[in-house]
Design an enzyme around this catalytic site. Structure first.
Site, PDB file in Angstrom:
ATOM      1  N   ARG A 146     -10.113  16.448   7.923  1.00 55.11           N
ATOM      2  CA  ARG A 146     -10.769  17.101   6.239  1.00 55.11           C
ATOM      3  C   ARG A 146     -12.125  17.700   7.067  1.00 55.11           C
ATOM      4  NH1 ARG A 146     -10.432  11.950   4.144  1.00 55.11           N
ATOM      5  NH2 ARG A 146      -7.884  11.856   2.744  1.00 55.11           N
ATOM      6  N   GLU A 171      -8.346  -4.415   5.465  1.00 56.95           N
ATOM      7  CA  GLU A 171      -8.900  -4.501   3.150  1.00 56.95           C
ATOM      8  C   GLU A 171      -7.200  -5.177   2.742  1.00 56.95           C
ATOM      9  OE1 GLU A 171      -9.323   0.069   5.285  1.00 56.95           O
ATOM     10  OE2 GLU A 171      -9.297   0.799   2.933  1.00 56.95           O
ATOM     11  N   ARG A 191      -2.882  -1.826  -2.841  1.00 53.27           N
ATOM     12  CA  ARG A 191      -4.020  -1.132  -3.056  1.00 53.27           C
ATOM     13  C   ARG A 191      -3.936   0.294  -4.164  1.00 53.27           C
ATOM     14  NH1 ARG A 191      -4.864   3.617   1.290  1.00 53.27           N
ATOM     15  NH2 ARG A 191      -6.990   3.972   0.642  1.00 53.27           N
ATOM     16  N   ASN A 212       0.422  -1.330  -0.020  1.00 54.47           N
ATOM     17  CA  ASN A 212       0.354  -0.129  -0.118  1.00 54.47           C
ATOM     18  C   ASN A 212       0.923   0.871  -0.253  1.00 54.47           C
ATOM     19  OD1 ASN A 212      -1.795   2.255   0.430  1.00 54.47           O
ATOM     20  ND2 ASN A 212      -2.740   1.932   1.905  1.00 54.47           N
TER      21      ASN A 212
END
Ligand code: ADP
Length: 397
Positions: free
Chosen positions: A237, A382, A88, A9
């Site tokens: 965020r 994941e 990924r 990843n």
């Protein structure tokens, strides 16, 4: 040990990796190369319960993969069992609606999506390039964060902007966390057979956070957009807000558009509101000690998550299941409760005792007896999903 898969990843300044074996059930080794691009980068291997950290001779993705290869050479039993590598990939644009084995055409496709993920795509391509060179003959797969959401209808994925921006520049909602949602969807179907014919809401709440509605096994709406900034309030965020705010921030703080966007991506969310931390655990501790700003940040996070759950649920015929996942979704008793409080009108209710005593890291059903919706905690994985995709693609060779 058999069928080991190396999962890679590549982020813009880090490279996370893991080796999963026995149909992905066992994690043999995992680690991270951190602070790439600086001269203080390190690589950490976690193996057999112990962590080993060392400086990286050169702080880039290429050297990180070289170190992983060197580690494998020192562990021949694992090296010999390596059958594939799964990468990924954050953005697959409209080109990729499922995981694929990597060839030149796929590399070109990822390259074409780079304008949509300018920080991540070059890192992914570097990781693929180096892995192909260092592991010749080992099949490699690309698993996309966006591909699960390619099932969204046009009404859901288009932005109401002039359509030439979509036609010529592919500006539309893509959504992310798709690998996690796919995994949750599969796990839920094992726990509640028939859920693949029902309506499912998932809240993936980590440092990055989003919601997804899954209608009869397919993503029907999700909160993130062309970038992960849209939708929920997150660690740093802002999530969705009036886009005009960007120009207000630019003018007020004398910033360029990129700098103002940086404020929304890196200095907002839980961090911006609490003025303390982006970390949920730190904020919960502060709230317990009486910090009002920490409480406000957490409560805003809950309210906004509930709003997006309801908004994405408009694509479902019924809300049969609500799943919490991600670091916050799996662990925060306070936020799960606060979110479900906001969903009372929809008859989504959790049981206080089951919520309070949910075992860490395990699946649990925390619904109240009279809840119309089954409320679950399902830990996401994941890496396992990437390994499973890689195995099934290799088996098709
Ligand atoms: P990402 O993968 O997006 O970086 P994670 O899924 O690892 O993020 O989630 C990180 C978040 O989970 C952090 O805000 C962290 O504080 C929160 N978290 C982890 N454990 C707990 C806990 N026991 N209680 C509350 N929040 C937790």
């Amino acid at each position: 040990m058999k069928d080991s898969i190396l999962v890679i990843n590549c982020g813009s300044s880090s490279l996370k990796f893991a080796i999963l074996a026995n149909a992905g059930q066992d994690t043999l080794m995992e680690g991270i190369a951190d602070q790439l691009g600086s001269d203080t980068s390190t690589i950490t291997f976690k193996y057999q319960g112990e962590k080993h950290q060392k400086p990286l001779a050169v702080g880039n993705h290429e050297y990180a993969v070289k170190e992983i290869k060197a580690w494998l050479d020192l562990h021949p039993e694992i090296n010999d069992s390596l059958v594939g590598i799964g990468h990924r990939i954050v953005h697959g644009g409209e080109t990729f609606n499922q995981s694929v084995l990597i060839n030149q055409e796929v590399i070109n496709g990822i390259q074409e999506c780079a304008s949509l993920a300018p920080l991540h795509s070059p890192a992914h391509l570097k990781g693929i390039d180096v892995s192909l060179a260092l592991f010749p003959g080992v099949p490699q797969a690309a698993v996309f964060d966006t591909s699960f959401h390619q099932s969204l209808s046009k009404e859901q994925f288009l932005y109401p902007i002039p359509m030439d921006l979509y036609r010529e520049h592919h500006f539309r909602k893509y959504g992310f966390h798709g690998t996690s949602y796919r995994y949750i969807n599969q796990q839920l179907d094992k726990l509640a057979p028939g859920s693949d014919q029902q309506g499912v809401l998932v809240a993936h709440l980590g440092n990055g956070a989003s919601t997804c509605a899954i209608n009869k096994g397919k993503s029907s709406d999700t909160s993130m957009g062309i970038t992960p900034l849209e939708g929920l309030m997150m660690g740093t965020r802002s999530g969705s807000l009036d886009p005009s705010l960007l120009t207000f921030i630019m003018k007020a703080k004398h910033l360029s558009a990129e700098e103002a966007l940086d404020v929304l991506n890196k200095k907002s969310g839980l961090l911006g509101v609490s003025e303390l931390s982006n970390d949920c655990r730190t904020l919960e501790d502060a709230m317990i000690s009486g910090d009002e700003r920490a409480k406000l940040a957490l409560d805003m996070f809950a309210v906004r998550t509930a709003k997006y759950l309801v908004s994405t649920a408009t694509t479902l015929e019924s809300i049969d299941h609500l799943v919490f996942t991600g670091g916050i979704g799996e662990n925060s008793v306070y936020l799960r409760n606060a979110i479900c409080q906001q969903l009372r009108a929809f008859n989504i209710k959790l049981d206080d005792s089951l919520n309070n005593h949910a075992p860490r890291g395990e699946v649990s059903n925390i619904s109240a007896e009279d809840s119309h919706t089954q409320v679950w905690i399902i830990p996401t994985n994941e890496e396992l999903m990437i390994a499973m995709d890689t195995i099934s693609l290799i088996q098709g060779l």
